[in-house]
Design a protein around this motif. Structure first.
Motif, PDB file in Angstrom:
ATOM      1  N   ILE A 189       7.620   4.640  -6.217  1.00  0.00           N
ATOM      2  CA  ILE A 189       7.014   3.416  -6.750  1.00  0.00           C
ATOM      3  C   ILE A 189       7.996   2.696  -7.669  1.00  0.00           C
ATOM      4  CG2 ILE A 189       5.175   2.535  -8.244  1.00  0.00           C
ATOM      5  CD1 ILE A 189       3.358   4.685  -7.033  1.00  0.00           C
ATOM      6  N   GLN A 190       8.763   3.452  -8.434  1.00  0.00           N
ATOM      7  CA  GLN A 190       9.802   2.838  -9.268  1.00  0.00           C
ATOM      8  C   GLN A 190      10.803   2.076  -8.408  1.00  0.00           C
ATOM      9  OE1 GLN A 190      11.213   6.320 -11.580  1.00  0.00           O
ATOM     10  NE2 GLN A 190      10.794   5.102 -13.405  1.00  0.00           N
ATOM     11  N   GLU A 191      11.146   2.631  -7.243  1.00  0.00           N
ATOM     12  CA  GLU A 191      12.087   1.964  -6.345  1.00  0.00           C
ATOM     13  C   GLU A 191      11.518   0.633  -5.865  1.00  0.00           C
ATOM     14  OE1 GLU A 191      12.907   4.678  -3.197  1.00  0.00           O
ATOM     15  OE2 GLU A 191      13.933   6.138  -4.486  1.00  0.00           O
ATOM     16  N   LEU A 235       0.869  -1.177   0.000  1.00  0.00           N
ATOM     17  CA  LEU A 235       0.000   0.000   0.000  1.00  0.00           C
ATOM     18  C   LEU A 235       0.897   1.216   0.000  1.00  0.00           C
ATOM     19  CD1 LEU A 235      -2.636   1.633   0.304  1.00  0.00           C
ATOM     20  CD2 LEU A 235      -2.338   1.456   2.783  1.00  0.00           C
ATOM     21  N   ALA A 236       0.923   1.940  -1.095  1.00  0.00           N
ATOM     22  CA  ALA A 236       1.650   3.211  -1.171  1.00  0.00           C
ATOM     23  C   ALA A 236       0.649   4.316  -0.905  1.00  0.00           C
ATOM     24  CB  ALA A 236       2.291   3.379  -2.548  1.00  0.00           C
ATOM     25  N   THR A 237       0.956   5.205   0.018  1.00  0.00           N
ATOM     26  CA  THR A 237      -0.065   6.141   0.475  1.00  0.00           C
ATOM     27  C   THR A 237       0.419   7.582   0.553  1.00  0.00           C
ATOM     28  OG1 THR A 237      -1.500   6.700   2.371  1.00  0.00           O
ATOM     29  CG2 THR A 237       0.536   5.506   2.861  1.00  0.00           C
ATOM     30  N   GLU A 238      -0.443   8.458   0.126  1.00  0.00           N
ATOM     31  CA  GLU A 238      -0.221   9.900   0.247  1.00  0.00           C
ATOM     32  C   GLU A 238      -0.130  10.311   1.707  1.00  0.00           C
ATOM     33  OE1 GLU A 238      -2.721  14.032  -0.731  1.00  0.00           O
ATOM     34  OE2 GLU A 238      -3.435  12.101  -1.481  1.00  0.00           O
ATOM     35  N   LEU A 281       2.221   9.272 -15.262  1.00  0.00           N
ATOM     36  CA  LEU A 281       3.642   8.941 -15.201  1.00  0.00           C
ATOM     37  C   LEU A 281       3.845   7.427 -15.199  1.00  0.00           C
ATOM     38  CD1 LEU A 281       4.814  11.566 -12.543  1.00  0.00           C
ATOM     39  CD2 LEU A 281       5.244  11.622 -15.004  1.00  0.00           C
ATOM     40  N   LEU A 282       3.019   6.719 -14.447  1.00  0.00           N
ATOM     41  CA  LEU A 282       3.111   5.255 -14.395  1.00  0.00           C
ATOM     42  C   LEU A 282       2.823   4.647 -15.760  1.00  0.00           C
ATOM     43  CD1 LEU A 282       1.243   4.734 -11.013  1.00  0.00           C
ATOM     44  CD2 LEU A 282       3.647   4.160 -11.426  1.00  0.00           C
TER      45      LEU A 282
END
Length: 346
Positions: free
Chosen positions: A192-194, A104-107, A223-224
């Protein structure tokens, strides 16, 4: 979560709070949140019928994982401070955790607070304490810190996306400028790239405001997609609150000079479906213009209004620590299940 999170939530609530008294025609946000649907319908009048035929009642047991195919990143673009959306996002997280998603990537977590969050071995603690341990600079926003806690319980690796510059003097104003949005989205994209560089098979769900999720110039989703990462954007929308915003209805939105707000509510007014709970699977030819693959629409953001005062009092008594624990948002809590059930009642 945190003082900054309160700041962020206030910022984005201001960005997308759909209130008639705000001068929407003069704001940057209008072009992101409402213009896509207007532009689509202006450019393709036949799209209205197509969107309608691809709209279906959302069921309480809907299998969200079935929407995403082999998408590597799914963006949940929300309107902040809407409990009805927060509940659904936590249910979606639970489903995705059981279907191959691992992050979960979150703002709503700073990249610089990541280490603090990771080193808390037992996150099953009071939400205030969890928030303080995550970043002592902030006061808790319970909805957000609960989502992070739920994600951790679901064995989703929580990854903070936000950058510290939003905390600088004038950072809030900067954050919503074209430059600010571009800078933040690029920083999020790099993070996210990392993740994908370390684990090319990772599947990631991103929790953010729809200002970042829609397919528009310099957005995170764009971008993704431009980098070749298979991406699916879910856009959450709501109708006006039937009590707090009762001055806004299908009739008032037709008046000359009416503010361009609640675009999806206004759209569904044409078909007498404005108060339903719907899912729209956007036809592929309209995805780029509309900025989303899927739209989840809660026509009534206040499902508690469907029950009597006595029933509501009983429900709130069951929740007891309503504002302190956010228990009403947890996907497995009895109160959450009751509130979700109300959202899907006719």
């Amino acid at each position: 979560m945190m003082k900054k999170l309160l700041i962020i939530l206030c910022l984005f609530a201001a960005c997308i709070l759909q209130a008639a008294e705000l001068p929407w025609n003069k704001t940057l946000e209008y072009k992101y949140f409402f213009k896509p649907l207007d532009r689509l319908l202006d450019k393709n009048p036949e799209a209205a019928f197509s969107l309608l035929t691809n709209s279906h009642l959302l069921t309480e047991d809907f299998d969200y994982a079935s929407l995403f195919g082999n998408a590597q990143v799914v963006l949940l673009g929300e309107i902040h401070n809407q409990d009805v959306i927060s509940r659904e996002i936590n249910v979606i997280l639970k489903q995705l955790a059981a279907n191959g998603f691992s992050y979960l990537a979150t703002e709503f977590l700073l990249q610089t607070a990541q280490q603090n969050f990771d080193k808390i071995e037992n996150k099953n603690i009071d939400l205030v304490e969890l928030s303080k341990k995550t970043d002592p600079r902030f006061e808790p926003d319970f909805t957000t810190i609960l989502t992070l806690k739920i994600a951790d319980d679901l064995k989703l690796k929580v990854v903070g996306l936000e950058i510290d510059k939003i905390l600088d003097r004038g950072g809030i104003d900067w954050a919503k400028t074209e430059e600010g949005l571009k800078t933040r989205n690029q920083a999020w994209f790099k993070k996210i790239q990392e993740i994908l560089a370390q684990n090319p098979q990772a599947r990631i769900v991103v929790h953010c405001g729809s200002l970042h999720s829609q397919y528009i110039a310099n957005s995170l989703s764009t971008l993704l997609k431009q980098s070749g990462i298979k991406t699916h954007v879910v856009l959450f929308e709501v109708g006006p609150h039937p009590t707090l915003e009762k001055h806004i209805n299908c009739q008032s939105l037709q008046e000359p000079g009416a503010a361009p707000i609640f675009a999806w509510y206004q759209f569904f007014c044409q078909f007498n479906e404005e108060r339903k709970t719907l899912i729209i699977q956007v036809p592929s030819r309209f995805i780029e213009t509309l900025g989303a693959n899927t739209v989840i629409y809660f026509g009534d953001p206040n499902p508690e209004g469907k029950i009597s005062g006595i029933e509501k009092k009983k429900l709130y008594e069951e929740m007891r620590f309503f504002f302190k624990t956010g228990c009403h948002l947890h996907p497995d809590s009895v109160s959450c299940q009751k509130l979700r059930n109300l959202s899907f009642m006719p």
